[in-house]
Structures are given as structure tokens and as C-alpha cells.
Enzyme design. Structure first.
Site, short mmCIF file in Angstrom:
data_model
loop_
_atom_site.label_atom_id
_atom_site.label_comp_id
_atom_site.label_asym_id
_atom_site.label_seq_id
_atom_site.Cartn_x
_atom_site.Cartn_y
_atom_site.Cartn_z
CE1 TYR A 37 94.92 80.13 48.36
CE2 TYR A 37 96.10 78.58 46.95
CZ TYR A 37 95.45 78.86 48.13
OH TYR A 37 95.32 77.89 49.08
NE ARG A 44 89.71 93.17 43.28
CZ ARG A 44 88.51 92.77 43.67
NH1 ARG A 44 88.31 91.49 43.97
NH2 ARG A 44 87.51 93.62 43.78
CB THR A 68 88.74 92.60 39.13
OG1 THR A 68 90.06 92.10 38.94
CG2 THR A 68 88.24 92.21 40.51
CB ILE A 100 91.98 100.70 33.72
CG1 ILE A 100 92.78 100.70 32.41
CG2 ILE A 100 90.82 99.70 33.62
CD1 ILE A 100 93.43 99.37 32.07
CE LYS A 156 93.00 98.46 36.72
NZ LYS A 156 91.77 97.63 36.64
CE1 TYR A 201 94.59 95.64 38.32
CE2 TYR A 201 93.25 93.87 37.40
CZ TYR A 201 93.41 94.93 38.28
OH TYR A 201 92.37 95.29 39.12
#
Length: 294
Positions: A109, A140, A46, A206, A164, A135
Site C-alpha cells: 500500500y 498484492r 497470505t 513455498i 520468496k 517476500y
């Protein structure tokens, strides 16, 4: 898996004024991080503005970073999204020879169910010839991958080696640490919570701010891994203001402002993102000065 214990950084993609990739700045960034103790590099996450980097540019970035790194640090590549079929195609079509693991973001989404998330990552794991790091970033994606789903995947697929976790949820971190298989890594994706996660048994982070302050941040994480909480928190407290600042407007505008003031790269971002405001730029500059950086 020991390759991914410590501090990895989600590399920005530096841009020139015309918004083409600035490979000279990327070289400076990579060398700066390697010289200052980062354990591994993450490509096309990202923070690298992966959604506005074209497939051709992504291929260029991979080839360039592999060349500059020259085997010095492990490399993690972001391949993820909400179209499972296209992700499998990308995995199959990408040269992963020099890549040590994939970082695959939870579908965004579409808001799948927990079973949908499981089936998605099952397909990714079965397609990937290299280890996979899940992840989870519900801020998001609009959908949280619950600990039970993450642990189910960890138990069912040997090549799913880590998550993550970036939900900024302390309870969820602790639940993952409590229920994970012994050889499964919980990697913080929240810079502000990373030290606490490590002290509770996490494998590291990370990081975003880590690429701007690699020596300080990676030292903090190593102290945490060694159980030296008092020394680690001294660094954590010193880094708290600037860690908060880089996320105040959007990521990666904040960390690009840091890199600009450090003389590594410009702060250009691709729309719909915009650079950090002058007010935030001045705050970041002062925070860096307070840390002895110019």
C-alpha cells in the site's frame, strides 16, 4: 539453509462455521503434509489469511503448530507489513525459539521507493535473531522489489538468506539467479513457475497447491532439483489444471475448496474473502478425481 531447499507450504488457517479456528482440521493438514514429503511449513502467510487473524489467534496458531509439528519439520513464520516500527515490535515480542526463519513480506500500500524497501528490510534484518526470507509479491503489494534491491540486501546482511519471489516474472527470476550470491536461495512463490525456476537453479518453492497435493508436488520439485526435467514435467503437466483453478477466484478460497474435497477441512474464509463459487468447486472436484483423489 538446506532446511529450505525443496517444498515448503503456506498453510491455510482452517475455520469452523462460526469462523473460529478449527484446530482439529489444522492437525489433519499438518500430519497430511508431513506424511507426504513436504520439507517445511510456513505459518501465517497470505494463504493463512494473516490479515484477518488477530494477534491473539496468531499466538495460538504458532504455539499449536509448534506442538503438533514437534520438531519434525522446519518452521517459517510470517511477520511483515507496511509499518516498519510495528514489525520490529512484533519480532521483539514473539517467542521465536521453535521458529527457523521469518518470512517478511515487502511493504504493501505505501509503495516505498527501492531505497525505502532496502531500509525497511535492513531494520527487519537487524532486529531478527533468526534468518530472514524476503517476500516479494507485487501483485498484492503494488510495488515490485527489483532484483538489484534484493541482491543488495543479500550481500549486506548475513541473516537475509533467501527471497520468496512471487512476481510471476520469468525474466526477474533469471536475473535473481544470475546475480545472487552463491549461498543465497531463490525460492519460487509462483506454483505454476516453480519447476522452471528450480531447473534454472532455484532452491524450491513455498507453495499453495502443495498442501493439497503434497506428495505429487514435492516429488515434482525433488525431480527438478535432481535435474530430471522430463520426469518432473510429467507431474507438472498433470498438476497444471488444478494449480490454475485454485487461483481463479481468490487465494485461499481455491485451496480451501481442495482441502474440503479431500476431507481435511471446511472451506470457510473470513470476509472480505468469500468461498469458491459452486462452479469452481465442481471444477476442482473433477480435477481431483482426474488425479485419482476423492
Amino acid at each position: 539453509m538446506n532446511q529450505f531447499i525443496g517444498t515448503g507450504v503456506a498453510l491455510i488457517t482452517p475455520f469452523k462455521e462460526d469462523l473460529s479456528i478449527d484446530f482439529d482440521a489444522l492437525t489433519r493438514l499438518i500430519e497430511y503434509n508431513i506424511e507426504n514429503g513436504i520439507e517445511y511449513l510456513v505459518i501465517s502467510g497470505t494463504t493463512g489469511e494473516s490479515v484477518t487473524v488477530t494477534p491473539a489467534e496468531k499466538k495460538q496458531l504458532i504455539e499449536f503448530i509448534v506442538k503438533i509439528n514437534n520438531g519434525r519439520l522446519p518452521l517459517v513464520l510470517g511477520i511483515g507489513g507496511n509499518n516498519t516500527t510495528s514489525i520490529i515490535e512484533e519480532i521483539n515480542q514473539t517467542d521465536l525459539t521453535s521458529i527457523d526463519a521469518l518470512l517478511s513480506v515487502s511493504p504493501y500500500y505505501s509503495k516505498p521507493t527501492q531505497e525505502g524497501l532496502y531500509q525497511h528490510f535492513k531494520a527487519v534484518a537487524e532486529a531478527s535473531p533468526i534468518p530472514v526470507i524476503l517476500y516479494n509479491v507485487p501483485g498484492r503489494t503494488s510495488k515490485n522489489m527489483e532484483p538489484s534491491t534484493t541482491i543488495r540486501l543479500a550481500n549486506d546482511f548475513e541473516n537475509i538468506i533467501a527471497v520468496k519471489e512471487a512476481g510471476n516474472n520469468v525474466h526477474q527470476y533469471l536475473e535473481l539467479l544470475r546475480t545472487k550470491p552463491d549461498d543465497f536461495l531463490i525460492i519460487s512463490g509462483d506454483d505454476d513457475l516453480a519447476l522452471g525456476v528450480v531447473l534454472a537453479g532455484g532452491a524450491g518453492v513455498i507453495s499453495v497447491i502443495g498442501q493439497g497435493l503434497p506428495k505429487e508436488f514435492s516429488n515434482m520439485i525433488r525431480l527438478g532439483l535432481a535435474g530430471k526435467a522430463k520426469e518432473a514435467y510429467k507431474l507438472h503437466f498433470a498438476l497444471m489444471p488444478i494449480t490454475a483453478m485454485i487461483f481463479a477466484e481468490n487465494n485461499p478460497a481455491g485451496i480451501k475448496a481442495v482441502c474440503k474435497h479431500l476431507g481435511i477441512s471446511n472451506d470457510h474464509v473470513r470476509m472480505p474473502l468469500v468461498p469458491a463459487t459452486e462452479k469452481l468447486q465442481n471444477q476442482i472436484k473433477k480435477a481431483l478425481n482426474d488425479l485419482g483423489k476423492s
